[in-house]
Design a protein around this motif. Structure first.
Motif, PDB file in Angstrom:
ATOM      1  N   THR A 105       0.819  -1.214   0.000  1.00  0.00           N
ATOM      2  CA  THR A 105       0.000   0.000   0.000  1.00  0.00           C
ATOM      3  C   THR A 105       0.852   1.263   0.000  1.00  0.00           C
ATOM      4  O   THR A 105       0.560   2.219  -0.731  1.00  0.00           O
ATOM      5  N   LEU A 106       1.915   1.296   0.810  1.00  0.00           N
ATOM      6  CA  LEU A 106       2.781   2.466   0.836  1.00  0.00           C
ATOM      7  C   LEU A 106       3.402   2.710  -0.527  1.00  0.00           C
ATOM      8  O   LEU A 106       3.485   3.862  -0.992  1.00  0.00           O
ATOM      9  N   ALA A 107       3.824   1.652  -1.205  1.00  0.00           N
ATOM     10  CA  ALA A 107       4.416   1.797  -2.533  1.00  0.00           C
ATOM     11  C   ALA A 107       3.403   2.370  -3.516  1.00  0.00           C
ATOM     12  O   ALA A 107       3.736   3.235  -4.330  1.00  0.00           O
ATOM     13  N   SER A 163       1.825   6.668  -6.902  1.00  0.00           N
ATOM     14  CA  SER A 163       0.734   7.531  -7.358  1.00  0.00           C
ATOM     15  C   SER A 163       1.124   8.999  -7.257  1.00  0.00           C
ATOM     16  O   SER A 163       0.884   9.794  -8.175  1.00  0.00           O
ATOM     17  N   GLU A 164       1.735   9.386  -6.135  1.00  0.00           N
ATOM     18  CA  GLU A 164       2.130  10.776  -5.960  1.00  0.00           C
ATOM     19  C   GLU A 164       3.197  11.182  -6.967  1.00  0.00           C
ATOM     20  O   GLU A 164       3.148  12.277  -7.535  1.00  0.00           O
ATOM     21  N   VAL A 181      10.825   5.775  -7.869  1.00  0.00           N
ATOM     22  CA  VAL A 181      10.274   5.081  -6.700  1.00  0.00           C
ATOM     23  C   VAL A 181      10.513   3.586  -6.893  1.00  0.00           C
ATOM     24  O   VAL A 181      10.066   3.003  -7.878  1.00  0.00           O
ATOM     25  N   PHE A 182      11.215   2.987  -5.953  1.00  0.00           N
ATOM     26  CA  PHE A 182      11.484   1.543  -5.968  1.00  0.00           C
ATOM     27  C   PHE A 182      10.699   0.891  -4.835  1.00  0.00           C
ATOM     28  O   PHE A 182      10.556   1.464  -3.756  1.00  0.00           O
ATOM     29  N   SER A 183      10.191  -0.313  -5.075  1.00  0.00           N
ATOM     30  CA  SER A 183       9.551  -1.063  -3.996  1.00  0.00           C
ATOM     31  C   SER A 183       9.676  -2.563  -4.236  1.00  0.00           C
ATOM     32  O   SER A 183       9.545  -3.031  -5.367  1.00  0.00           O
ATOM     33  N   LYS A 184       9.928  -3.272  -3.158  1.00  0.00           N
ATOM     34  CA  LYS A 184       9.805  -4.726  -3.219  1.00  0.00           C
ATOM     35  C   LYS A 184       8.323  -5.074  -3.375  1.00  0.00           C
ATOM     36  O   LYS A 184       7.455  -4.341  -2.887  1.00  0.00           O
ATOM     37  N   THR A 185       8.050  -6.168  -4.031  1.00  0.00           N
ATOM     38  CA  THR A 185       6.669  -6.624  -4.142  1.00  0.00           C
ATOM     39  C   THR A 185       6.340  -7.558  -2.983  1.00  0.00           C
ATOM     40  O   THR A 185       7.235  -8.040  -2.285  1.00  0.00           O
ATOM     41  N   ILE A 186       5.063  -7.798  -2.760  1.00  0.00           N
ATOM     42  CA  ILE A 186       4.629  -8.732  -1.728  1.00  0.00           C
ATOM     43  C   ILE A 186       4.719 -10.142  -2.297  1.00  0.00           C
ATOM     44  O   ILE A 186       4.104 -10.446  -3.328  1.00  0.00           O
TER      45      ILE A 186
END
Length: 358
Positions: A193-195, A200-201, A227-232
């Motif tokens: 959710t944070l990612a 989005s921003e 913006v980088f994020s690990k996936t679930i």
């Protein structure tokens, strides 16, 4: 490192990047941000190990270099200052100057910054930034906050021969929004959710963005921000199984979105806080929305539309969140059996919500 930058630019950088930091972590570096000055720009990076945001802006760089400093304190400091801001590195610390004010902020060694390691090659998608942001906002509110259901703690990004879409559900409601039609490479990953909020921003004001998708991570890139994020690491449930067919939700009525949203907002003020329920009674397109609470009182509002008759009840907050984020001028409500899910349709989003007991 030695540079000068406008206050507004620096404040924007810290506002964006600080959202990816973890000030309460046992690792001090995760509450810090990395400043890097090179050529004619300043870039700032922040991470919590699962997400990283890197954002840059033009600056007058007199000496290239980098520093690792507390992000929250620096943002508060910049917000209180006036005029152009000068920054100079002194060992691990930085000195800040602006219109007679000066301060020295303690930092950490630069090599303590935890840069995410990426090895897997991604599939790259190109989207309109504004459209991608709208799609994420149309579904992220429906993601579950229950930590025991980690596969639902985010937004599912899916692409195939029919297009690209995003999906979120908490088991009581589900939102599906199309990003783009047409054939695309097959992919399916869950964004925390944070990612989804960070992406989005970052995408919202951009004409074009790149969205990199791999099984273990995603990355958004535009002209100024990454913006980088690990996936679930989980399998998202087959959401199509819970979407009722048009045949099972054949009592249909259409209303103006603004009028419907306003009516829900007002009547929800009178719903029971302990068990919020809003009743919907539609007769030939004329919808009466009713909320009651033993201590607060009762509210009714009529919204005129077009369509068939039906009777149901919903959790008012669920409807308000959908109406606040979805695009389009009209909303179509599709109702079936009393205990069956409702389908609520907007311009590009399909929303499924379980009814409440009347």
């Amino acid at each position: 490192m030695k540079l000068e930058i406008e206050k507004e630019k620096l404040l924007r950088l810290f506002s964006v990047v600080n959202k990816a930091t973890a000030p309460k972590s046992n690792l001090p570096a995760l509450g810090n941000v990395l400043l890097k000055a090179e050529a004619d720009k300043l870039s700032i990076s922040g991470t919590n190990l699962d997400q990283e945001v890197v954002s840059s802006a033009t600056a007058e760089v007199k000496e290239e270099g980098s520093a690792l400093i507390p992000g929250s304190r620096m943002r508060s400091l910049v917000g209180s200052m006036s005029g152009p801001i000068k920054i100079k590195k002194a060992l691990n610390d930085i000195e800040i100057f602006s219109q007679g004010f000066s301060a020295k902020l303690k930092g950490l060694p630069v090599d303590e910054y935890c840069k995410p390691i990426v090895e897997e090659q991604p599939t790259v998608f190109n989207f309109s930034g504004e459209r991608f942001s709208e799609a994420l906002n149309s579904v992220v509110f429906a993601a579950s906050a229950d930590a025991t259901r980690h596969m639902l703690n985010g937004v599912y990004f899916e692409s195939d021969e029919n297009g690209c879409r995003v999906v979120a559900t908490d088991g009581r409601r589900l939102s599906v929004c199309s990003i783009e039609d047409g054939e695309h490479p097959k992919a399916g990953v869950i964004l925390p959710t944070l990612a989804a909020d960070l992406i989005s921003e970052a995408a919202s004001s951009q004409e074009e963005i790149e969205f990199h998708v791999a099984s273990s991570y995603v990355r958004l890139a535009n002209k100024t921000t990454q913006v980088f994020s690990k996936t679930i690491a989980a399998e998202f449930p087959d959401y199509r199984k819970v979407i009722p067919s048009p045949e099972d939700t054949n009592r249909i009525a259409t209303f103006d979105k603004v009028e419907l949203s306003s009516a829900f907002r007002r009547t929800a003020l009178f719903s029971n806080p302990k068990a919020p329920v809003t009743h919907l009674e539609c007769h030939s397109g004329s919808l009466t929305i009713t909320s009651k609470a033993p201590e607060e009182g009762e509210a009714n509002e009529v919204v005129e539309g077009e369509g068939q008759s039906f009777s149901t009840a919903v959790q008012p907050q669920f409807m308000q969140q959908f109406l606040k984020t979805t695009k389009g001028e009209s909303i179509t409500v599709c109702v079936g059996e009393p205990t069956a899910p409702l389908r609520v349709l907007s311009e590009d989003t399909e929303y499924v919500v379980m009814p409440m007991r009347k």
